[in-house]
Design a protein around this motif. Sequence first.
Motif, PDB file in Angstrom:
ATOM      1  N   ASP A   7      18.332 -20.610 -93.225  1.00  0.00           N
ATOM      2  CA  ASP A   7      19.359 -19.698 -92.723  1.00  0.00           C
ATOM      3  C   ASP A   7      19.073 -18.267 -93.168  1.00  0.00           C
ATOM      4  OD1 ASP A   7      20.711 -21.764 -91.476  1.00  0.00           O
ATOM      5  OD2 ASP A   7      22.195 -21.978 -93.087  1.00  0.00           O
ATOM      6  N   ALA A   8      18.645 -18.115 -94.422  1.00  0.00           N
ATOM      7  CA  ALA A   8      18.330 -16.783 -94.945  1.00  0.00           C
ATOM      8  C   ALA A   8      17.164 -16.170 -94.174  1.00  0.00           C
ATOM      9  CB  ALA A   8      18.013 -16.859 -96.437  1.00  0.00           C
ATOM     10  N   ILE A   9      16.149 -16.952 -93.884  1.00  0.00           N
ATOM     11  CA  ILE A   9      14.996 -16.460 -93.124  1.00  0.00           C
ATOM     12  C   ILE A   9      15.412 -16.067 -91.713  1.00  0.00           C
ATOM     13  CG2 ILE A   9      12.800 -17.139 -92.076  1.00  0.00           C
ATOM     14  CD1 ILE A   9      12.269 -18.765 -94.642  1.00  0.00           C
ATOM     15  N   GLU A  10      16.210 -16.909 -91.069  1.00  0.00           N
ATOM     16  CA  GLU A  10      16.653 -16.607 -89.704  1.00  0.00           C
ATOM     17  C   GLU A  10      17.497 -15.343 -89.657  1.00  0.00           C
ATOM     18  OE1 GLU A  10      18.400 -20.093 -87.922  1.00  0.00           O
ATOM     19  OE2 GLU A  10      16.615 -21.290 -88.364  1.00  0.00           O
ATOM     20  N   ARG A  11      18.371 -15.156 -90.622  1.00  0.00           N
ATOM     21  CA  ARG A  11      19.203 -13.945 -90.691  1.00  0.00           C
ATOM     22  C   ARG A  11      18.324 -12.717 -90.895  1.00  0.00           C
ATOM     23  NH1 ARG A  11      22.931 -12.020 -95.449  1.00  0.00           N
ATOM     24  NH2 ARG A  11      24.098 -10.393 -94.404  1.00  0.00           N
ATOM     25  N   LEU A  12      17.373 -12.816 -91.803  1.00  0.00           N
ATOM     26  CA  LEU A  12      16.463 -11.708 -92.074  1.00  0.00           C
ATOM     27  C   LEU A  12      15.662 -11.344 -90.828  1.00  0.00           C
ATOM     28  CD1 LEU A  12      15.436  -9.947 -94.515  1.00  0.00           C
ATOM     29  CD2 LEU A  12      13.564 -11.576 -94.647  1.00  0.00           C
ATOM     30  N   LEU A  13      15.131 -12.343 -90.140  1.00  0.00           N
ATOM     31  CA  LEU A  13      14.350 -12.086 -88.932  1.00  0.00           C
ATOM     32  C   LEU A  13      15.202 -11.504 -87.810  1.00  0.00           C
ATOM     33  CD1 LEU A  13      11.948 -15.172 -88.884  1.00  0.00           C
ATOM     34  CD2 LEU A  13      11.399 -12.787 -89.449  1.00  0.00           C
ATOM     35  N   ASP A  14      16.441 -11.950 -87.706  1.00  0.00           N
ATOM     36  CA  ASP A  14      17.343 -11.388 -86.710  1.00  0.00           C
ATOM     37  C   ASP A  14      17.545  -9.893 -86.967  1.00  0.00           C
ATOM     38  OD1 ASP A  14      19.338 -11.409 -84.551  1.00  0.00           O
ATOM     39  OD2 ASP A  14      20.788 -11.167 -86.181  1.00  0.00           O
ATOM     40  N   HIS A  15      17.771  -9.518 -88.212  1.00  0.00           N
ATOM     41  CA  HIS A  15      17.965  -8.106 -88.551  1.00  0.00           C
ATOM     42  C   HIS A  15      16.671  -7.316 -88.393  1.00  0.00           C
ATOM     43  CE1 HIS A  15      22.083  -7.390 -90.058  1.00  0.00           C
ATOM     44  NE2 HIS A  15      22.093  -8.712 -90.113  1.00  0.00           N
ATOM     45  N   TYR A  16      15.540  -7.941 -88.621  1.00  0.00           N
ATOM     46  CA  TYR A  16      14.253  -7.270 -88.419  1.00  0.00           C
ATOM     47  C   TYR A  16      14.015  -6.999 -86.931  1.00  0.00           C
ATOM     48  CZ  TYR A  16       9.179  -6.688 -88.102  1.00  0.00           C
ATOM     49  OH  TYR A  16       7.919  -6.230 -87.805  1.00  0.00           O
ATOM     50  N   ARG A  17      14.301  -7.991 -86.110  1.00  0.00           N
ATOM     51  CA  ARG A  17      14.061  -7.853 -84.669  1.00  0.00           C
ATOM     52  C   ARG A  17      15.083  -6.951 -83.981  1.00  0.00           C
ATOM     53  NH1 ARG A  17      13.233 -14.068 -84.824  1.00  0.00           N
ATOM     54  NH2 ARG A  17      10.983 -14.191 -85.203  1.00  0.00           N
ATOM     55  N   ARG A  18      16.323  -6.983 -84.469  1.00  0.00           N
ATOM     56  CA  ARG A  18      17.403  -6.174 -83.896  1.00  0.00           C
ATOM     57  C   ARG A  18      18.146  -5.461 -85.031  1.00  0.00           C
ATOM     58  NH1 ARG A  18      18.555 -11.186 -81.343  1.00  0.00           N
ATOM     59  NH2 ARG A  18      20.410 -11.283 -82.612  1.00  0.00           N
ATOM     60  N   THR A  93      22.376  -7.361-105.944  1.00  0.00           N
ATOM     61  CA  THR A  93      22.723  -7.164-104.542  1.00  0.00           C
ATOM     62  C   THR A  93      21.556  -7.555-103.651  1.00  0.00           C
ATOM     63  OG1 THR A  93      24.220  -5.387-105.162  1.00  0.00           O
ATOM     64  CG2 THR A  93      23.553  -5.486-102.849  1.00  0.00           C
ATOM     65  N   ALA A  94      20.353  -7.139-104.027  1.00  0.00           N
ATOM     66  CA  ALA A  94      19.166  -7.491-103.239  1.00  0.00           C
ATOM     67  C   ALA A  94      18.977  -9.000-103.183  1.00  0.00           C
ATOM     68  CB  ALA A  94      17.927  -6.821-103.816  1.00  0.00           C
ATOM     69  N   ILE A  95      19.211  -9.671-104.271  1.00  0.00           N
ATOM     70  CA  ILE A  95      19.088 -11.128-104.309  1.00  0.00           C
ATOM     71  C   ILE A  95      20.118 -11.761-103.370  1.00  0.00           C
ATOM     72  CG2 ILE A  95      19.345 -13.195-105.754  1.00  0.00           C
ATOM     73  CD1 ILE A  95      18.237 -11.443-108.076  1.00  0.00           C
ATOM     74  N   GLU A  96      21.343 -11.239-103.397  1.00  0.00           N
ATOM     75  CA  GLU A  96      22.383 -11.766-102.517  1.00  0.00           C
ATOM     76  C   GLU A  96      22.036 -11.551-101.047  1.00  0.00           C
ATOM     77  OE1 GLU A  96      25.901  -9.691-103.682  1.00  0.00           O
ATOM     78  OE2 GLU A  96      26.158 -10.854-105.521  1.00  0.00           O
ATOM     79  N   VAL A  97      21.403 -10.421-100.759  1.00  0.00           N
ATOM     80  CA  VAL A  97      21.091 -10.083 -99.375  1.00  0.00           C
ATOM     81  C   VAL A  97      20.008 -10.988 -98.802  1.00  0.00           C
ATOM     82  CG1 VAL A  97      20.085  -8.295 -97.899  1.00  0.00           C
ATOM     83  CG2 VAL A  97      21.901  -7.706 -99.500  1.00  0.00           C
ATOM     84  N   VAL A  98      18.923 -11.177 -99.544  1.00  0.00           N
ATOM     85  CA  VAL A  98      17.791 -11.920 -98.979  1.00  0.00           C
ATOM     86  C   VAL A  98      17.611 -13.324 -99.525  1.00  0.00           C
ATOM     87  CG1 VAL A  98      16.502  -9.843 -98.426  1.00  0.00           C
ATOM     88  CG2 VAL A  98      16.095 -10.975-100.601  1.00  0.00           C
ATOM     89  N   GLY A  99      18.212 -13.618-100.636  1.00  0.00           N
ATOM     90  CA  GLY A  99      18.041 -14.929-101.246  1.00  0.00           C
ATOM     91  C   GLY A  99      16.915 -14.909-102.271  1.00  0.00           C
ATOM     92  N   PRO A 100      17.032 -15.732-103.288  1.00  0.00           N
ATOM     93  CA  PRO A 100      16.076 -15.696-104.396  1.00  0.00           C
ATOM     94  C   PRO A 100      14.648 -16.067-104.014  1.00  0.00           C
ATOM     95  CG  PRO A 100      17.619 -17.533-104.649  1.00  0.00           C
ATOM     96  CD  PRO A 100      18.102 -16.710-103.497  1.00  0.00           C
ATOM     97  N   ASP A 101      14.464 -16.979-103.046  1.00  0.00           N
ATOM     98  CA  ASP A 101      13.102 -17.373-102.669  1.00  0.00           C
ATOM     99  C   ASP A 101      12.336 -16.213-102.046  1.00  0.00           C
ATOM    100  OD1 ASP A 101      13.686 -19.928-103.526  1.00  0.00           O
ATOM    101  OD2 ASP A 101      14.144 -20.677-101.525  1.00  0.00           O
ATOM    102  N   ILE A 102      12.994 -15.492-101.157  1.00  0.00           N
ATOM    103  CA  ILE A 102      12.341 -14.362-100.494  1.00  0.00           C
ATOM    104  C   ILE A 102      12.118 -13.243-101.501  1.00  0.00           C
ATOM    105  CG2 ILE A 102      12.599 -12.605 -98.700  1.00  0.00           C
ATOM    106  CD1 ILE A 102      14.211 -14.787 -97.128  1.00  0.00           C
ATOM    107  N   LEU A 103      13.101 -12.999-102.355  1.00  0.00           N
ATOM    108  CA  LEU A 103      12.951 -11.965-103.373  1.00  0.00           C
ATOM    109  C   LEU A 103      11.757 -12.260-104.273  1.00  0.00           C
ATOM    110  CD1 LEU A 103      14.167  -9.373-104.688  1.00  0.00           C
ATOM    111  CD2 LEU A 103      15.282 -10.932-106.280  1.00  0.00           C
ATOM    112  N   GLN A 104      11.608 -13.502-104.697  1.00  0.00           N
ATOM    113  CA  GLN A 104      10.493 -13.859-105.573  1.00  0.00           C
ATOM    114  C   GLN A 104       9.153 -13.707-104.867  1.00  0.00           C
ATOM    115  OE1 GLN A 104      11.395 -17.788-106.970  1.00  0.00           O
ATOM    116  NE2 GLN A 104      12.922 -17.066-108.439  1.00  0.00           N
TER     117      GLN A 104
END
Length: 128
Positions: A7-18, A93-104
């Motif tokens: 879900d975190a990846i899909e949300r991130l990609l949605d914001h990247y694309r739009r 805040t950054a961790i909350e936004v993207v999730g710990p896996d992506i942040l790491q």
Amino acid sequence: MTTSHQDAIERLLDHYRRPRYYGELADALTYSGGVPDCGDTLTVYLRVASDGRLTALQFTGQGCSVSLGTASILIERLQGATLADLAALDEVTAIEVVGPDILQARPQCATLAYRVLKAAAQMAMRQA
């Protein structure tokens, strides 16, 4: 409710694309930053009322899905915030936004927006 990694990846990609709130703002304070290792860049545009409340907040930039997607999510979340709110941003805040896996996996890219926003707020507070 916990957001799954997918879900975190899909949300991130949605914001990247739009990306939300993407584009230059005339007559705005601007601040730019980047990630030298990969070349990602971000510029934030702020219009600030006399009471310190943001009347407009947008960004432009180029880079990976993590840096630009995070910028879109964070800037969307901060609409109507104050300079004090921006100055109070931290890595949590950054961790909350993207999730710990992506942040790491991409910490410099995942925290670029928060670092640029925090620096922009400090600059704007000095100019006020």
